[in-house]
Write an enzyme that holds these catalytic residues in place. Structure first.
Site, PDB file in Angstrom:
ATOM      1  N   CYS A   1      -3.679  -1.104   5.972  1.00 59.00           N
ATOM      2  CA  CYS A   1      -2.711  -0.080   6.349  1.00 59.00           C
ATOM      3  C   CYS A   1      -2.118  -0.465   7.702  1.00 59.00           C
ATOM      4  O   CYS A   1      -2.847  -0.708   8.655  1.00 59.00           O
ATOM      5  CB  CYS A   1      -3.402   1.279   6.458  1.00 59.00           C
ATOM      6  SG  CYS A   1      -2.328   2.574   7.118  1.00 59.00           S
TER       7      CYS A   1
ATOM      8  N   CYS B   1      -5.413   7.555   7.581  1.00 58.24           N
ATOM      9  CA  CYS B   1      -4.372   8.122   8.453  1.00 58.24           C
ATOM     10  C   CYS B   1      -3.299   8.906   7.715  1.00 58.24           C
ATOM     11  O   CYS B   1      -2.423   9.479   8.363  1.00 58.24           O
ATOM     12  CB  CYS B   1      -3.719   7.012   9.271  1.00 58.24           C
ATOM     13  SG  CYS B   1      -2.620   5.961   8.300  1.00 58.24           S
TER      14      CYS B   1
ATOM     15  N   CYS C   1      -2.969   2.390  10.631  1.00 58.40           N
ATOM     16  CA  CYS C   1      -4.303   2.596  11.229  1.00 58.40           C
ATOM     17  C   CYS C   1      -5.166   1.345  11.169  1.00 58.40           C
ATOM     18  O   CYS C   1      -6.278   1.351  11.698  1.00 58.40           O
ATOM     19  CB  CYS C   1      -5.020   3.764  10.562  1.00 58.40           C
ATOM     20  SG  CYS C   1      -5.615   3.448   8.892  1.00 58.40           S
TER      21      CYS C   1
ATOM     22  N   CYS D   1      -2.989   6.754   2.634  1.00 56.51           N
ATOM     23  CA  CYS D   1      -4.139   6.145   3.308  1.00 56.51           C
ATOM     24  C   CYS D   1      -5.191   7.216   3.583  1.00 56.51           C
ATOM     25  O   CYS D   1      -4.881   8.256   4.170  1.00 56.51           O
ATOM     26  CB  CYS D   1      -3.685   5.497   4.611  1.00 56.51           C
ATOM     27  SG  CYS D   1      -5.055   4.777   5.540  1.00 56.51           S
TER      28      CYS D   1
ATOM     29  N   CYS E   1      -4.767  -5.037  -5.309  1.00 54.61           N
ATOM     30  CA  CYS E   1      -6.053  -4.582  -5.831  1.00 54.61           C
ATOM     31  C   CYS E   1      -6.707  -3.753  -4.729  1.00 54.61           C
ATOM     32  O   CYS E   1      -7.156  -4.298  -3.718  1.00 54.61           O
ATOM     33  CB  CYS E   1      -6.886  -5.817  -6.175  1.00 54.61           C
ATOM     34  SG  CYS E   1      -8.456  -5.457  -6.944  1.00 54.61           S
TER      35      CYS E   1
HETATM   36 FE    FE Z   1      -3.947   4.209   7.481  1.00 53.66          FE
END
Ligand code: FE
Length: 128
Positions: free
Chosen positions: A93, A47, A96, A44, A116
């Site tokens: 995510c 984060c 976060c 990510c 996607c």
């Molecule tokens: Fe994240």
């Protein structure tokens, strides 16, 4: 993980902020990982959580990095997204809350899913 919008704006590039925090979409075929075939982990960009492994990435022809499944199921969460006159499943995510992209039921793998994902929501970490 909770950060203020000012903290996110400081940490992220303008494009990352637009996608991760404001649910934007990068233009197709523009992201840095569309054609990336290297081996490693996509983390990510907000984060650092492990999100997708390179061995689940496939060429979808859509212009966005596409994966058959998350690195671990708990890494992401999904919400129904009815914006833009469509019903889609948004992928975020879990750590976060950053917007990653959408998941569609037309993937090539055994679970039939196509994640996607915007390149700018990801930070690729090549295996050494
Ligand atoms: Fe994240």
């Amino acid at each position: 993980m909770t950060k203020t919008e000012d903290e996110w704006r400081e940490q992220l590039s303008p494009e990352q902020y637009e996608v991760l925090r404001r649910k934007g979409t990068e233009a197709p075929f523009t992201g840095k990982y569309v054609y990336n075939k290297d081996t490693g982990m996509y983390r990510c960009a907000g984060c650092g959580a492990d999100l997708f492994r390179s061995d689940t990435k496939f060429e979808s022809g859509t212009g966005w990095p596409s994966f058959t499944e998350p690195a671990i199921a708990e890494a992401v969460e999904t919400h129904t997204d009815t914006s833009h006159g469509m019903v889609r499943t948004e992928v975020l995510c879990r750590r976060c809350g950053g917007h990653l992209g959408h998941v569609f039921p037309d993937g090539p793998g055994p679970n039939g899913l196509r994640y996607c994902i915007n390149s700018c929501s990801l930070e690729f970490d090549p295996s050494t």
